[in-house]
Scaffold this motif. Structure first.
Motif, mmCIF file in Angstrom:
data_model
loop_
_atom_site.group_PDB
_atom_site.id
_atom_site.type_symbol
_atom_site.label_atom_id
_atom_site.label_comp_id
_atom_site.label_asym_id
_atom_site.label_seq_id
_atom_site.Cartn_x
_atom_site.Cartn_y
_atom_site.Cartn_z
ATOM 1 N N VAL A 117 0.822 -1.210 0.000
ATOM 2 C CA VAL A 117 0.000 0.000 0.000
ATOM 3 C C VAL A 117 0.859 1.265 0.000
ATOM 4 C CG1 VAL A 117 -1.731 1.307 1.267
ATOM 5 C CG2 VAL A 117 -1.871 -1.204 1.174
ATOM 6 N N LYS A 118 1.806 1.341 0.898
ATOM 7 C CA LYS A 118 2.587 2.575 1.040
ATOM 8 C C LYS A 118 3.676 2.726 -0.024
ATOM 9 C CE LYS A 118 1.744 3.131 5.984
ATOM 10 N NZ LYS A 118 2.333 3.263 7.342
ATOM 11 N N LYS A 119 4.091 1.620 -0.596
ATOM 12 C CA LYS A 119 5.063 1.614 -1.712
ATOM 13 C C LYS A 119 6.361 2.342 -1.351
ATOM 14 C CE LYS A 119 1.398 1.330 -5.204
ATOM 15 N NZ LYS A 119 1.471 -0.123 -5.347
ATOM 16 N N ARG A 120 6.852 2.091 -0.143
ATOM 17 C CA ARG A 120 8.122 2.670 0.273
ATOM 18 C C ARG A 120 9.258 1.741 -0.153
ATOM 19 N NH1 ARG A 120 6.549 3.088 6.503
ATOM 20 N NH2 ARG A 120 5.926 0.980 5.867
ATOM 21 N N VAL A 121 10.118 2.228 -1.033
ATOM 22 C CA VAL A 121 11.234 1.430 -1.550
ATOM 23 C C VAL A 121 12.539 2.038 -1.068
ATOM 24 C CG1 VAL A 121 12.449 0.607 -3.597
ATOM 25 C CG2 VAL A 121 9.942 0.733 -3.599
ATOM 26 N N LEU A 122 13.398 1.215 -0.512
ATOM 27 C CA LEU A 122 14.724 1.664 -0.126
ATOM 28 C C LEU A 122 15.760 0.900 -0.954
ATOM 29 C CD1 LEU A 122 16.080 2.795 3.162
ATOM 30 C CD2 LEU A 122 17.360 0.974 2.036
ATOM 31 N N ILE A 123 16.617 1.643 -1.638
ATOM 32 C CA ILE A 123 17.663 1.052 -2.473
ATOM 33 C C ILE A 123 18.998 1.277 -1.786
ATOM 34 C CG2 ILE A 123 18.841 1.144 -4.705
ATOM 35 C CD1 ILE A 123 16.187 2.092 -5.927
ATOM 36 N N ILE A 124 19.729 0.194 -1.573
ATOM 37 C CA ILE A 124 21.053 0.294 -0.960
ATOM 38 C C ILE A 124 22.092 0.247 -2.077
ATOM 39 C CG2 ILE A 124 22.675 -0.758 0.655
ATOM 40 C CD1 ILE A 124 20.294 -1.920 2.148
ATOM 41 N N GLY A 125 22.757 1.370 -2.299
ATOM 42 C CA GLY A 125 23.772 1.450 -3.337
ATOM 43 C C GLY A 125 23.413 2.471 -4.400
ATOM 44 N N GLY A 126 24.280 3.464 -4.575
ATOM 45 C CA GLY A 126 24.030 4.531 -5.544
ATOM 46 C C GLY A 126 24.885 4.415 -6.786
ATOM 47 N N GLY A 127 24.984 3.214 -7.343
ATOM 48 C CA GLY A 127 25.631 3.028 -8.633
ATOM 49 C C GLY A 127 24.625 3.221 -9.749
ATOM 50 N N TYR A 128 25.030 2.929 -10.994
ATOM 51 C CA TYR A 128 24.130 3.155 -12.120
ATOM 52 C C TYR A 128 22.865 2.306 -12.034
ATOM 53 C CZ TYR A 128 27.510 6.099 -14.521
ATOM 54 O OH TYR A 128 28.353 7.129 -14.847
ATOM 55 N N VAL A 129 22.987 1.033 -11.659
ATOM 56 C CA VAL A 129 21.802 0.178 -11.578
ATOM 57 C C VAL A 129 20.872 0.683 -10.480
ATOM 58 C CG1 VAL A 129 20.960 -2.132 -11.040
ATOM 59 C CG2 VAL A 129 22.911 -1.850 -12.571
ATOM 60 N N GLY A 130 21.429 1.069 -9.343
ATOM 61 C CA GLY A 130 20.600 1.582 -8.258
ATOM 62 C C GLY A 130 19.859 2.844 -8.657
ATOM 63 N N LEU A 131 20.549 3.759 -9.349
ATOM 64 C CA LEU A 131 19.919 5.018 -9.749
ATOM 65 C C LEU A 131 18.898 4.796 -10.863
ATOM 66 C CD1 LEU A 131 22.917 7.530 -9.634
ATOM 67 C CD2 LEU A 131 21.215 7.034 -7.876
ATOM 68 N N VAL A 149 24.822 -3.038 -4.535
ATOM 69 C CA VAL A 149 26.126 -2.582 -4.038
ATOM 70 C C VAL A 149 27.297 -3.113 -4.857
ATOM 71 C CG1 VAL A 149 25.269 -2.279 -1.687
ATOM 72 C CG2 VAL A 149 26.241 -4.485 -2.361
ATOM 73 N N GLY A 150 27.015 -3.691 -6.010
ATOM 74 C CA GLY A 150 28.096 -4.184 -6.855
ATOM 75 C C GLY A 150 27.933 -5.649 -7.186
ATOM 76 N N VAL A 151 28.935 -6.202 -7.877
ATOM 77 C CA VAL A 151 28.854 -7.585 -8.335
ATOM 78 C C VAL A 151 30.134 -8.348 -8.026
ATOM 79 C CG1 VAL A 151 27.245 -7.056 -10.215
ATOM 80 C CG2 VAL A 151 29.716 -7.001 -10.659
ATOM 81 N N PHE A 152 29.979 -9.658 -7.934
ATOM 82 C CA PHE A 152 31.097 -10.592 -7.886
ATOM 83 C C PHE A 152 31.254 -11.201 -9.277
ATOM 84 C CE2 PHE A 152 30.270 -11.319 -3.201
ATOM 85 C CZ PHE A 152 31.512 -10.860 -2.782
ATOM 86 N N VAL A 153 32.485 -11.368 -9.725
ATOM 87 C CA VAL A 153 32.722 -12.086 -10.973
ATOM 88 C C VAL A 153 32.462 -13.572 -10.741
ATOM 89 C CG1 VAL A 153 34.424 -12.657 -12.737
ATOM 90 C CG2 VAL A 153 34.467 -10.418 -11.654
ATOM 91 N N ASN A 154 31.771 -14.200 -11.672
ATOM 92 C CA ASN A 154 31.559 -15.643 -11.592
ATOM 93 C C ASN A 154 32.825 -16.355 -12.084
ATOM 94 O OD1 ASN A 154 28.901 -15.527 -10.623
ATOM 95 N ND2 ASN A 154 28.090 -15.249 -12.682
ATOM 96 N N LYS A 155 33.762 -16.510 -11.192
ATOM 97 C CA LYS A 155 35.076 -17.040 -11.572
ATOM 98 C C LYS A 155 35.339 -18.450 -11.048
ATOM 99 C CE LYS A 155 37.098 -14.757 -7.552
ATOM 100 N NZ LYS A 155 38.113 -13.806 -7.053
ATOM 101 N N GLU A 156 34.378 -19.018 -10.292
ATOM 102 C CA GLU A 156 34.635 -20.292 -9.630
ATOM 103 C C GLU A 156 34.923 -21.429 -10.609
ATOM 104 O OE1 GLU A 156 32.382 -17.685 -6.835
ATOM 105 O OE2 GLU A 156 32.157 -18.254 -8.937
#
Length: 420
Positions: A152-166, A247-254
């Motif tokens: 109902v209230k539609k309150r969204v909190l985004i953690i991280g101000g990179g391009y995807v977050g913005l 907040v960023g990504v990990f490379v899938n290197k395993e």
């Protein structure tokens, strides 16, 4: 096609996003006559990812409109799709891959297009809180949309101000969410651009109703019956119905590490996208390659890099090696602003901002190291982006005095230093 006939041979590609799909079709264009088998753990027909934080999230388009290729083209080109299949291990001695379901598949050539995955920070209470999402797949976008529809209230909190977050913040605001972005650093986009651009985007979001707060480090989530309480290390509290982690990504290197391939901030590849194993190649976000223009090893997360490396990989596998030497470029869409970026800005010691006729939302930022132009960020200014690309590729010296003066016509003849 090549010095070695590929008929009867098998090329396996792990990862069916931009790089993997582009490589598969490029192999056919280059003349690969053998089998091509494309594996991905995502069960959906391979799709274009940039719209996930924009058109898909706002439901102005659906994922079916953003598939990379129609299913019929895979069939026409005899490319076998093995979707919903997770690869567990590469057996280099047997030239095979081992799947999670117990099956195995041999290969003559193997391409790793395995990308990256979102970082999930170890925040206290993250496993107990509801409606916490990342945004990497079509399923992620769908889950966020459904969660927003149901609250109902539609309150969204985004953690991280990179391009995807913005981008996600801008999209969700457009469809009625009340969006707050918490950034741990002193400014948004701190790892990818200069303070001048950070300030512009902070102002842009503020003007459009998105609340951006910097210097905020989230330390815990406290689930409540109908929402989640977010606590920062300075004691400030926020309430949200939906939380998005960016907040960023990990490379899938395993897979590469377990196969004893050389890995250093990504899978190390040469100029032909070949790994330390001559029969294994890697392309896209997961790779660390040498950039001849900037004379250093880099890892890029961009559509351009994925496409271009994939084509170089296909030509290399087919016996027509062409060195990868492409100038990096990127873009981001937020509200009515299109940001186009070319080059790599790190290492700059001077910035010139050129405004166009006093237009607040049309300007360009030029990054220099001495007289060398490193990069250009162009806001609603394709002309600056194209000109910057040309100048960087040509190693042209720029007339800085003319560049900064908006009264001087913005064309190459007026900006070349040797024309002064």
């Amino acid at each position: 096609m090549s010095e070695n006939n590929s008929k009867g041979k098998i090329c396996v590609i792990i990862g069916a996003s931009q790089a993997g799909v582009t490589c598969a079709f490029a192999l056919r264009s280059e003349g690969w006559e053998g089998e091509i088998i494309l594996y991905d753990s995502d069960p959906m027909l391979p799709y274009y990812r940039p719209p996930l934080s924009k058109a898909i999230l706002t439901k102005t388009e659906n994922i079916e409109e953003n598939t990379l290729k129609p299913l019929s083209l895979y069939e026409t080109e005899n490319i076998s799709l093995r979707l919903g299949s997770k690869v567990d291990y590469i057996n280099r001695e047997k030239s095979s891959i081992e799947l999670q379901d117990g099956h195995s598949q041999t290969y003559d050539k193997l391409v790793l297009a395995i990308g990256s995955r979102p970082i999930i920070p170890g925040i206290k209470g993250i496993n107990e809180a509801k409606n916490i999402y990342t945004l990497r797949t079509a399923e992620d976008a769908g889950q966020i949309s459904r969660a927003l529809d149901s609250c109902v209230k539609k309150r969204v909190l985004i953690i991280g101000g990179g391009y995807v977050g913005l981008e996600t913040a801008a999209s969700l605001h457009k469809i009625g969410a009340k969006v707050t972005v918490l950034e741990r650093e002193s400014r948004v986009l701190a790892r990818v651009t200069a303070p001048e651009m950070s300030q512009y985007f902070e102002d842009l979001h503020s003007e459009n109703g998105v609340h951006i707060i910097t210097n905020k480090n989230v330390i815990s989530f406290e689930p409540q019956p109908d929402y989640t309480k977010i606590i920062c290390d300075d004691g400030t509290l926020y309430n949200a119905d939906i939380i998005i982690i960016g907040v960023g990504v990990f490379v899938n290197k395993e897979l590469a590490e377990n196969a004893a391939l050389e890995v250093d901030n990504g899978i190390k590849v040469n100029e032909y996208t070949q790994t330390s194993d001559p029969d294994i190649y890697a392309v896209g976000d997961c790779t660390n390659h040498f950039n001849p223009h900037y004379k250093k090893h880099i890892r890029l997360e961009s559509i351009q890099n994925a496409n271009d490396q994939a084509k170089v990989c296909a030509s290399s596998i087919c016996g027509n090696p062409q060195a990868y030497n492409t100038l990096p470029w990127f873009w981001s869409d937020q509200f009515d602003v299109k940001l186009q970026m070319v080059g790599l800005y790190k290492g700059y010691n001077e910035i010139i901002v050129r405004h166009e006729n006093g237009e607040k939302h049309k300007f360009s930022v030029w990054y220099f190291n001495g007289d060398t132009l490193l990069a250009v960020d162009a806001v609603n200014n394709t002309k600056a982006y194209v000109m910057g690309t040309k100048f960087i590729k040509g190693a042209n010296k720029v007339n800085k005095r003319n560049l900064i003066d908006p009264s001087i016509d913005f064309k190459p003849a007026n900006l070349l230093a040797n024309n002064v």
